[in-house]
Design a protein around this motif. Structure first.
Motif, PDB file in Angstrom:
ATOM      1  N   ARG A   1      -5.621   7.458   7.562  1.00  0.00           N
ATOM      2  CA  ARG A   1      -5.034   6.681   6.640  1.00  0.00           C
ATOM      3  C   ARG A   1      -3.704   7.140   6.466  1.00  0.00           C
ATOM      4  O   ARG A   1      -3.305   7.381   5.206  1.00  0.00           O
TER       5      ARG A   1
ATOM      6  N   ALA B   1       0.924  -1.139   0.058  1.00  0.00           N
ATOM      7  CA  ALA B   1      -0.097  -0.096   0.010  1.00  0.00           C
ATOM      8  C   ALA B   1       0.846   1.245  -0.042  1.00  0.00           C
ATOM      9  O   ALA B   1       0.439   2.215  -0.641  1.00  0.00           O
ATOM     10  N   SER B   2       1.998   1.265   0.443  1.00  0.00           N
ATOM     11  CA  SER B   2       2.803   2.353   0.858  1.00  0.00           C
ATOM     12  C   SER B   2       4.159   2.497   0.400  1.00  0.00           C
ATOM     13  O   SER B   2       4.939   3.215   0.524  1.00  0.00           O
TER      14      SER B   2
ATOM     15  N   PHE C   1      -2.268   5.392   2.960  1.00  0.00           N
ATOM     16  CA  PHE C   1      -2.409   3.876   2.780  1.00  0.00           C
ATOM     17  C   PHE C   1      -3.849   3.726   2.307  1.00  0.00           C
ATOM     18  O   PHE C   1      -4.877   4.542   2.966  1.00  0.00           O
ATOM     19  N   GLY C   2      -4.318   2.493   1.900  1.00  0.00           N
ATOM     20  CA  GLY C   2      -5.621   2.456   1.168  1.00  0.00           C
ATOM     21  C   GLY C   2      -6.566   1.733   2.352  1.00  0.00           C
ATOM     22  O   GLY C   2      -6.304   1.383   3.379  1.00  0.00           O
ATOM     23  N   GLN C   3      -8.038   1.565   1.788  1.00  0.00           N
ATOM     24  CA  GLN C   3      -8.718   0.934   2.616  1.00  0.00           C
ATOM     25  C   GLN C   3      -8.565  -0.703   2.987  1.00  0.00           C
ATOM     26  O   GLN C   3      -8.788  -1.157   4.184  1.00  0.00           O
ATOM     27  N   LYS C   4      -7.965  -1.406   2.041  1.00  0.00           N
ATOM     28  CA  LYS C   4      -7.444  -2.624   2.670  1.00  0.00           C
ATOM     29  C   LYS C   4      -6.398  -2.828   3.477  1.00  0.00           C
ATOM     30  O   LYS C   4      -6.649  -3.642   4.590  1.00  0.00           O
TER      31      LYS C   4
END
Length: 301
Positions: free
Chosen positions: A167, A146-147, A183-186
């Protein structure tokens, strides 16, 4: 073992890197290993004082490194460490010039790191394991992708570095430079699931975000081992490491956005040229962008 006349300046330099430049222990260890190896070569050449080595001596040293059949990139890194060390001696008034400045590193190719495609990453990250270790590993891998984190950046994260509401995470990268990363929802869901059971693996007051079964901050080696385990468990047909997840993040971000500067910031690269090497696009994708964007490439309607 280096003679004291060679070992003492190296020890002083390493202390300088730790206290003044704030280099990480891993980086300092690399400098120490490199300079000790080169000091041993100088000793065999009959030179027991760094300050008495001339450019011709250092060129001979480089030739001896080359005879050891080291990779060109490894020799280049060692010579870079040597130049930096001599620059330190120059600034300390121990020398009147830097004899390593004239050293030329061997030419090296630029192999592109391999990335995982999106389908393979989806297969990897679809983890059905509700144990504390499963939740921890899921959160680690989701954050890697994500990052675009480096391995050292991930293991150094503290709970306070994570802002679930925004986030965002605060990362300390190379040279102690800090940056904020989204970073995302997942990844958010994976972190929430991990934090809900984290207390089962650590003592009260522990600051580390990711901990091991020993109830302390997880080590880089342990993270690498867990990725190997999950690659086998999820039937990923290639070797999995943190670098591959970081590169996958960079490649997919660049393919989707085309914004090299943004990817540079996210990765924490000081120079754009590093990002250009690190993130590659396949030629077909570049050709499609070119055909769609260039005035002379667009087909007339």
């Amino acid at each position: 073992m280096l003679p004291d006349s060679l070992a003492r300046p190296v020890a002083a330099y390493l202390h300088y890197l730790a206290s003044e430049r704030r280099y990480s222990p891993a980086t300092i260890e690399g400098y120490q290993r490199s300079l000790n190896q080169q000091g041993e070569i100088l000793t065999k050449m009959g030179i027991s004082d760094w300050c008495k080595a001339e450019l011709a001596d250092l060129r001979q040293l480089a030739m001896r490194l080359n005879r050891q059949k080291l990779k060109a990139s490894s020799i280049a890194n060692k010579l870079s460490a040597l130049r930096s060390f001599y620059q330190y001696l120059l600034e300390q008034g121990k020398m009147s010039a830097n004899p390593a400045r004239g050293l030329i590193a061997p030419k090296q190719g630029r192999p592109l790191p391999k990335n995982l495609d999106i389908d393979t990453l989806t297969q990897l990250l679809n983890i059905d394991d509700e144990t504390p270790l499963g939740r921890r590993d899921s959160a680690m891998m989701e954050l890697f992708y994500a990052s675009g984190l480096r391995l050292a950046e991930l293991v150094s994260l503290d709970v306070k570095d994570i802002d679930l509401k925004r986030r965002e995470l605060k990362v300390t990268g190379k040279g102690r430079k800090q940056r904020l990363l989204p970073f995302g929802q997942k990844a958010l869901l994976a972190l929430q699931r991990w934090l809900s059971v984290r207390g089962q693996l650590c003592q009260p007051g522990e600051q580390a975000l990711f901990v091991s079964v020993r109830q302390q901050r997880i080590t880089t080696r342990a993270v690498q081992q867990r990725l190997t385990v999950w690659a086998k468990r999820q039937h990923i047909g290639s070797h999995l490491n943190p670098h591959k997840l970081r590169h996958s993040f960079a490649t997919h971000m660049l393919e989707s956005s085309g914004d090299l500067r943004v990817v540079q910031e996210l990765l924490g690269h000081a120079n754009l040229s590093t990002t250009q090497i690190y993130t590659h696009l396949d030629f077909q994708h570049l050709a499609k962008v070119y055909d769609a964007a260039h005035p002379r490439a667009k087909r007339s309607k």
